[in-house]
Design a protein around this motif. Sequence first.
Motif, short mmCIF file in Angstrom:
data_model
loop_
_atom_site.label_atom_id
_atom_site.label_comp_id
_atom_site.label_asym_id
_atom_site.label_seq_id
_atom_site.Cartn_x
_atom_site.Cartn_y
_atom_site.Cartn_z
N LEU A 170 1.00 -1.06 -0.01
CA LEU A 170 -0.25 -0.10 -0.12
C LEU A 170 0.87 1.32 0.11
CD1 LEU A 170 -2.78 -0.92 2.39
CD2 LEU A 170 -2.92 -0.85 0.05
N LYS A 171 1.82 1.13 0.72
CA LYS A 171 3.04 2.36 0.86
C LYS A 171 3.30 2.54 -0.68
CE LYS A 171 5.45 5.35 2.74
NZ LYS A 171 4.89 6.49 3.73
N MET A 172 3.31 1.66 -1.60
CA MET A 172 3.87 1.87 -2.87
C MET A 172 3.01 2.50 -3.79
SD MET A 172 5.04 -1.02 -5.55
CE MET A 172 5.96 -2.12 -4.51
N LYS A 173 1.77 2.74 -3.31
CA LYS A 173 0.69 3.59 -3.86
C LYS A 173 1.23 5.09 -3.91
CE LYS A 173 -4.34 4.41 -4.24
NZ LYS A 173 -5.68 4.10 -3.66
N GLN B 212 9.55 0.93 -2.97
CA GLN B 212 8.75 1.03 -1.95
C GLN B 212 8.76 2.31 -1.04
OE1 GLN B 212 8.41 -3.10 -0.17
NE2 GLN B 212 8.94 -3.86 -2.18
N PHE B 213 9.86 2.75 -1.01
CA PHE B 213 10.39 3.80 0.00
C PHE B 213 10.13 5.16 -0.67
CE2 PHE B 213 12.51 -0.05 1.42
CZ PHE B 213 12.47 -0.18 3.06
N LYS B 214 10.00 6.27 0.13
CA LYS B 214 10.17 7.62 -0.04
C LYS B 214 11.87 7.67 -0.01
CE LYS B 214 9.33 11.92 -1.19
NZ LYS B 214 8.70 12.29 -2.41
N ILE B 215 12.47 8.30 -0.73
CA ILE B 215 13.97 8.50 -0.84
C ILE B 215 14.34 9.84 -0.90
CG2 ILE B 215 16.03 7.94 -2.02
CD1 ILE B 215 14.75 5.73 -3.54
N TYR B 216 14.90 10.33 0.36
CA TYR B 216 15.29 11.61 0.58
C TYR B 216 17.18 11.69 0.12
CZ TYR B 216 10.88 12.28 2.59
OH TYR B 216 9.46 12.44 2.94
N VAL B 217 17.37 12.71 -0.47
CA VAL B 217 18.66 12.90 -1.07
C VAL B 217 19.42 14.04 -0.52
CG1 VAL B 217 20.43 12.32 -2.54
CG2 VAL B 217 18.32 11.24 -2.99
N ASP C 275 17.73 -11.91 -11.69
CA ASP C 275 16.68 -10.65 -11.63
C ASP C 275 16.97 -9.78 -10.20
OD1 ASP C 275 15.23 -11.51 -13.89
OD2 ASP C 275 14.11 -12.63 -12.57
N SER C 276 18.40 -9.79 -9.73
CA SER C 276 18.36 -9.08 -8.59
C SER C 276 18.42 -7.49 -8.78
CB SER C 276 20.13 -9.34 -7.85
OG SER C 276 21.04 -9.08 -9.10
N ILE C 277 18.79 -6.95 -10.28
CA ILE C 277 18.79 -5.70 -10.41
C ILE C 277 17.02 -5.16 -10.42
CG2 ILE C 277 18.80 -4.03 -12.36
CD1 ILE C 277 21.19 -5.70 -13.29
N ILE C 278 16.28 -6.08 -10.97
CA ILE C 278 14.76 -5.54 -11.07
C ILE C 278 14.34 -5.91 -9.60
CG2 ILE C 278 12.42 -6.34 -11.65
CD1 ILE C 278 14.13 -4.80 -13.92
N ASN C 279 14.51 -6.58 -8.96
CA ASN C 279 14.06 -7.10 -7.53
C ASN C 279 14.78 -5.95 -6.47
OD1 ASN C 279 12.77 -9.30 -8.10
ND2 ASN C 279 14.58 -10.57 -7.49
N GLY C 280 15.94 -5.45 -6.69
CA GLY C 280 16.56 -4.26 -5.78
C GLY C 280 15.73 -3.03 -6.19
N ILE C 281 15.42 -2.89 -7.45
CA ILE C 281 14.84 -1.54 -7.89
C ILE C 281 13.40 -1.35 -7.23
CG2 ILE C 281 13.66 -0.37 -9.99
CD1 ILE C 281 16.04 -1.29 -11.45
N TYR D 250 13.20 5.88 -11.23
CA TYR D 250 12.87 6.35 -9.89
C TYR D 250 12.05 7.75 -9.87
CZ TYR D 250 16.07 2.66 -8.02
OH TYR D 250 16.41 1.38 -7.81
N THR D 251 10.99 7.98 -9.35
CA THR D 251 10.23 8.97 -9.33
C THR D 251 9.93 9.28 -7.77
OG1 THR D 251 8.15 7.91 -9.77
CG2 THR D 251 9.36 8.82 -11.63
N ASN D 252 10.11 8.48 -7.02
CA ASN D 252 9.85 8.37 -5.59
C ASN D 252 10.86 8.92 -4.67
OD1 ASN D 252 11.42 5.99 -6.26
ND2 ASN D 252 11.01 5.27 -4.47
N TRP D 253 11.37 10.19 -5.05
CA TRP D 253 12.61 10.73 -4.56
C TRP D 253 12.33 12.43 -4.36
CZ3 TRP D 253 16.27 14.05 -6.48
CH2 TRP D 253 16.41 14.28 -7.76
N GLU D 254 13.23 12.94 -3.52
CA GLU D 254 13.27 14.35 -3.71
C GLU D 254 14.60 14.85 -3.03
OE1 GLU D 254 10.90 16.66 -0.27
OE2 GLU D 254 9.62 15.09 -1.01
#
Length: 433
Positions: free
Chosen positions: A205-208, A350-355, A339-345, A231-235
């Motif tokens: 659900l968090k992925m939504k 699933q997270f909000k990424i802050y950089v 499939d480690s690349i796809i699984n890792g992506i 990745y669009t889940n970052w800021e």
Amino acid sequence: MEPLKITIKKEIFNDAYLPQLQNYQSRFNVYYGGAGSGKSHFVVQKMILKYLEFPNRKCLVIRKVGNSLRDSIFELFKTVLSDWQLLNRCEVKDSLLHIILPNGSIFIFKGLDDSEKIKSIANIDDIIVEECTEIDKQEFSQLGLRLRSKNPYNQIHVMFNPISKSNWVYEMWFQNGYDSSDTVVIKTTYKDNKFLPDDYINALLKMKETDPVYYRIYALGEFASLDKLIYTNWEELDFNWRELMKERPYVIASFALDFGYINDPSAFVAMIGDLVHKEIYIFDEFYEKGLMNDALAQKIIKKGYGKEIIFADSAERKSIDEIKKYGVPRIKPAKKGKDSIINGIQFLKQFKIYVHPSCVNTIEELKNYAWKKDKITKEYINVPIDMYNHCLDAARYGAQGFKIGNTTYDRKIYGKGKGVIRIGKTKRGGKVF
């Protein structure tokens, strides 16, 4: 041999699948949908029951790459048999990846990368294809030609998550419909799996919020068009990572290294994972070409991370061993598999990424790391372009640090301990094999 007496109650099955439990007529059985829907688990349950009922059958269980079978569906078969108190009655040949039931029926597990050995297997009664989107249409057609046993009820069961409309499975079963006289298509999602724990559901659900497109694909099981950027889940965010760790003592710090040298840079990232709020904070990096292993070790030590566990690209075992000798004793290879690349992506999405603004190379990669575009359909497909991914590859390795000690539910034991399978005298509703 004394026949097995087994009482089976419907509570061990998800309701969405029950109508298919004894459907032995449909030649093609297509199970697709979201992650955690229990489709693979049900197919294993169904086929074990079928093979207990019909002795001396032979089922070929397929994945694209043989090495991925052992820890996936082969282990799942053993789990179900163990839950049903049947594993000790079976002959399990771990080296050959064979499971022989007490009545002589056998499951043979093979990868399509072992095609010559597959050709030598005669009299196949049924075929199971796990992760069917991994193989191509020609390979699937060739498998169908192998299914020519004289025994009744020959079937092919396939399972997959929808990844792209450019994949052949969309054209075959969805674009123009399918022949219902010999094919059944079942779509399920996490909502159809009553055995899923809340933690798994909450992660979906968090992925939504973090990535709506991935939510549609992996949670809702839809064929959705991918965006160009991965990745669009970052800021970008200015934060103090030390203060953050004081405020949230439950967060996990993780460190990772992707190797490079002349053409590609070596990339190091330091980050914090908040599994409660599903957030990742990337707070430090270095990104440089031409570094020998001794120089890499010194860069890590100078930044103050020499005593930390560092996950590094497992393809560079020699470099990892050398860096240990240069004063970074806890560097270790990241676990990588099929499939480690796809699984890792998928995990990172699933997270909000802050950089942190100081991590300029990570930010540059996040702005440019993209999916490939299919030349025919013009849609973006689930294959990353191998550019702008050095810091982000390191981030995938570092995400392993967030998983350690954290329960995973991909292979949840369905129905275990619920008293719904009994061996011995049958009661009404039981079945003797």
